[in-house]
Design a protein around this motif. Structure first.
Motif, PDB file in Angstrom:
ATOM      1  N   GLN A   1      17.949  -1.770 -25.366  1.00 47.79           N
ATOM      2  CA  GLN A   1      18.834  -2.927 -25.822  1.00 47.79           C
ATOM      3  C   GLN A   1      20.024  -3.716 -24.973  1.00 47.79           C
ATOM      4  O   GLN A   1      19.593  -4.718 -24.020  1.00 47.79           O
ATOM      5  CB  GLN A   1      18.974  -3.628 -27.435  1.00 47.79           C
TER       6      GLN A   1
ATOM      7  N   GLU B   1      17.717  -3.881 -21.720  1.00 53.62           N
ATOM      8  CA  GLU B   1      17.139  -5.091 -21.421  1.00 53.62           C
ATOM      9  C   GLU B   1      17.989  -6.397 -21.226  1.00 53.62           C
ATOM     10  O   GLU B   1      17.441  -7.536 -21.011  1.00 53.62           O
ATOM     11  CB  GLU B   1      15.878  -4.999 -23.261  1.00 53.62           C
ATOM     12  N   GLU B   2      18.562  -6.771 -22.137  1.00 51.46           N
ATOM     13  CA  GLU B   2      20.037  -8.000 -22.192  1.00 51.46           C
ATOM     14  C   GLU B   2      19.913  -8.212 -21.029  1.00 51.46           C
ATOM     15  O   GLU B   2      20.262  -9.622 -20.848  1.00 51.46           O
ATOM     16  CB  GLU B   2      20.795  -7.972 -23.251  1.00 51.46           C
ATOM     17  N   SER B   3      19.914  -7.196 -20.076  1.00 47.78           N
ATOM     18  CA  SER B   3      20.822  -7.221 -18.699  1.00 47.78           C
ATOM     19  C   SER B   3      19.361  -7.288 -17.858  1.00 47.78           C
ATOM     20  O   SER B   3      19.881  -7.259 -16.155  1.00 47.78           O
ATOM     21  CB  SER B   3      21.547  -6.107 -18.071  1.00 47.78           C
ATOM     22  N   ASP B   4      18.287  -7.448 -18.107  1.00 46.88           N
ATOM     23  CA  ASP B   4      16.687  -7.487 -17.524  1.00 46.88           C
ATOM     24  C   ASP B   4      16.551  -6.699 -16.291  1.00 46.88           C
ATOM     25  O   ASP B   4      16.384  -6.120 -15.493  1.00 46.88           O
ATOM     26  CB  ASP B   4      16.977  -8.726 -16.478  1.00 46.88           C
ATOM     27  N   ILE B   5      17.352  -5.089 -16.942  1.00 45.56           N
ATOM     28  CA  ILE B   5      17.185  -3.995 -16.336  1.00 45.56           C
ATOM     29  C   ILE B   5      16.440  -3.259 -17.199  1.00 45.56           C
ATOM     30  O   ILE B   5      16.340  -2.343 -18.708  1.00 45.56           O
ATOM     31  CB  ILE B   5      18.401  -2.910 -16.227  1.00 45.56           C
ATOM     32  N   SER B   6      15.234  -2.510 -15.851  1.00 43.79           N
ATOM     33  CA  SER B   6      14.385  -1.959 -16.709  1.00 43.79           C
ATOM     34  C   SER B   6      14.433  -0.347 -16.466  1.00 43.79           C
ATOM     35  O   SER B   6      15.051   0.084 -15.395  1.00 43.79           O
ATOM     36  CB  SER B   6      12.878  -2.264 -16.311  1.00 43.79           C
TER      37      SER B   6
ATOM     38  N   GLU C   1      20.015  -2.046  -8.619  1.00 34.38           N
ATOM     39  CA  GLU C   1      19.007  -2.895  -9.451  1.00 34.38           C
ATOM     40  C   GLU C   1      20.658  -3.134 -10.324  1.00 34.38           C
ATOM     41  O   GLU C   1      20.846  -4.226 -10.884  1.00 34.38           O
ATOM     42  CB  GLU C   1      17.554  -2.784 -10.247  1.00 34.38           C
TER      43      GLU C   1
ATOM     44  N   LYS D   1      24.667  -6.046 -12.148  1.00 38.46           N
ATOM     45  CA  LYS D   1      24.714  -5.869 -13.409  1.00 38.46           C
ATOM     46  C   LYS D   1      25.813  -4.935 -14.039  1.00 38.46           C
ATOM     47  O   LYS D   1      25.074  -4.673 -14.801  1.00 38.46           O
ATOM     48  CB  LYS D   1      23.420  -6.157 -13.718  1.00 38.46           C
TER      49      LYS D   1
ATOM     50  N   GLU E   1      27.807  -5.565 -16.736  1.00 39.03           N
ATOM     51  CA  GLU E   1      27.697  -6.463 -17.416  1.00 39.03           C
ATOM     52  C   GLU E   1      27.172  -5.669 -18.574  1.00 39.03           C
ATOM     53  O   GLU E   1      27.138  -5.293 -19.528  1.00 39.03           O
ATOM     54  CB  GLU E   1      27.195  -7.600 -17.124  1.00 39.03           C
TER      55      GLU E   1
ATOM     56  N   ARG F   1      28.594  -4.302 -22.514  1.00 36.81           N
ATOM     57  CA  ARG F   1      27.327  -4.528 -23.541  1.00 36.81           C
ATOM     58  C   ARG F   1      27.357  -3.316 -23.915  1.00 36.81           C
ATOM     59  O   ARG F   1      26.578  -3.264 -25.966  1.00 36.81           O
ATOM     60  CB  ARG F   1      25.597  -4.707 -23.005  1.00 36.81           C
TER      61      ARG F   1
END
Length: 438
Positions: free
Chosen positions: A317, A320-325, A344, A348, A351, A355
């Motif tokens: 999660q 995911e919340e950092s928009d990284i797959s 990628e 972040k 960040e 998290r």
């Protein structure tokens, strides 16, 4: 036996290549439907016709005169037409293209005209009917293929044509405008046509004699894979091996139609067969080896991790919340590593770390960069004992340090992580041990 045959841009680059294609089709009466790409490069510094059309679109957007650019494009087709001795002119077609681009500059329309025009020429040359994908292949509002409508209309149209040429790469969008697939989309069109026609084989003709066991830029003159399953292909394609567009697999796979990758310049070669399943024993323990550079791993350590319900979900999660797959997620008793694309992740990095601390309260987080992933794939590995030991020994003898190991329960593949600068040496060592010495 009924076949759909798709020819890539290099197979249709000039009149001599067209003659090869004509000979291939006439040599087998079961080759009923032909899907052409736009003319590709004739030599290394040449320009593909699709790129020339994109340039024409850009000229229009900038308010320039299309005349000279369209003359250059038309000259490519005139060379083919004259070289084949056809009584055909594309004057009206180019006048229409010029008018449409000046009235409504639209990239998908411009880039699709290479296939459209090549389809017109090839249909004339073969004496086949021309079927426009604009009238038979449809996209939905999200820009995805409308499978139901496409299959229904295309199937009926193909039943009415004994032989036909159907250009690749484009169809009709929900808004009524021309809509293209991604680059490589002619492979997808060929698969869609094969599925709709319910043929026995989808032949995909290109400039190589099938899939190779390893990248020829790394391994000199690697062996060709004779038969590969869809699952093996998916694993190797994901790790960078590419001859066929991935999306071209699904329409024919659902119908049980095999794909045969063939070489237009060496039609006598059997090529590679892509099948759902097979009883054929592979020539080697591994089917192929492929990989990519540019990964990093984020390792989260937490004592008694296994007793904490939802720990793995919380880790993912955070990404995911950092928009990284994530790519892979190997784990130990008290550790869990998440492998991601380095470029990628770096944007972040802190960040994600913040998290992870907030959501999992780990004992520590370690980040390791400059990682390359290599997939060793093969259905033969399941029946061979000691495959992993051979793999690790081969890398040890090449002085390559393994930094990560990930193997699924299917025993279809083993993924290893090595340093970026060990990537090529690792590929060569694996090929040498499993293929060259056999």
């Amino acid at each position: 036996m009924r076949k759909v045959v798709k020819f890539g841009g290099s197979s249709l680059a000039d009149s001599k290549q067209f003659e090869k294609v004509g000979n291939i089709i006439s040599a087998d009466e079961s080759r009923l439907y032909v899907v052409p790409s736009a003319p590709g490069k004739r030599f290394s510094k040449d320009t593909k016709v699709t790129d020339m059309l994109i340039k024409a679109y850009e000229i229009t957007v900038e308010g320039g005169d299309l005349g000279e650019q369209l003359k250059k494009i038309k000259a490519r087709y005139d060379e083919i037409i004259d070289g084949l001795g056809l009584e055909l002119t594309l004057d009206d077609e180019f006048a229409t293209i010029k008018e449409n681009l000046e009235k409504d500059p639209y990239l998908d329309y411009a880039s699709s005209r290479g296939e459209y025009l090549n389809g017109k020429v090839l249909a004339n040359y073969l004496g086949f009917e021309f079927i426009d994908p604009y009238e038979t292949i449809f996209f939905n509002e999200e820009g995805q293929l409308n499978d139901y409508k496409t299959n229904k209309i295309l199937k009926k149209r193909l039943e009415e044509a004994e032989h036909a040429v159907i250009p690749g790469f484009y169809g009709q969008g929900k808004d009524g405008r021309v809509k293209t697939f991604s680059r490589g989309g002619s492979d997808v069109t060929g698969s869609i046509v094969a599925a709709a026609a319910g043929v026995d084989v989808y032949e995909n003709w290109t400039d190589v004699s099938g899939f190779l066991v390893a990248d020829p830029r790394i391994v000199e003159d690697p062996e060709t894979i004779s038969t590969i399953t869809y699952r093996e292909l998916r694993e190797l394609s994901y790790m960078g091996a590419s001859v066929l567009h991935e999306e071209a697999i699904f329409p024919v796979r659902s119908k049980g139609i095999p794909i045969n990758i063939r070489n237009t310049n060496r039609p006598q070669d059997e090529g590679t067969w892509i099948v759902e399943s097979t009883a054929k024993k592979p020539a080697y323990t591994i089917t192929g080896v492929a990989g990519k550079k540019g990964f990093c791993s984020v390792t989260i350590t937490q004592a008694l991790m296994n007793s904490q319900i939802g720990f793995g979900r919380s880790v993912l999660q955070a990404f995911e919340e950092s928009d990284i797959s994530f790519e892979h997620m190997p784990s130990g008793i008290d550790t869990l590593s998440v492998v991601v694309h380095e470029d990628e992740f770096l944007l972040k990095e802190q960040e994600v770390v913040a998290r992870l601390h907030r959501m999992t309260e780990p004992d520590s987080i370690e980040i390791e960069s400059d990682l390359a992933l290599i997939a060793v794939v093969g259905r033969g590995m399941k029946s061979q004992s000691g495959t992993a030991a051979r793999l690790f020994a081969a890398l040890a003898n090449a002085n390559v340090n393994i930094r990560m190991i990930d193997q699924g329960s299917s025993e279809l593949n083993i993924i290893i992580g090595v340093a970026n600068n060990d990537f090529e040496a690792a590929i060569r060592a694996i090929y040498e041990n499993f293929v060259a010495r056999v």
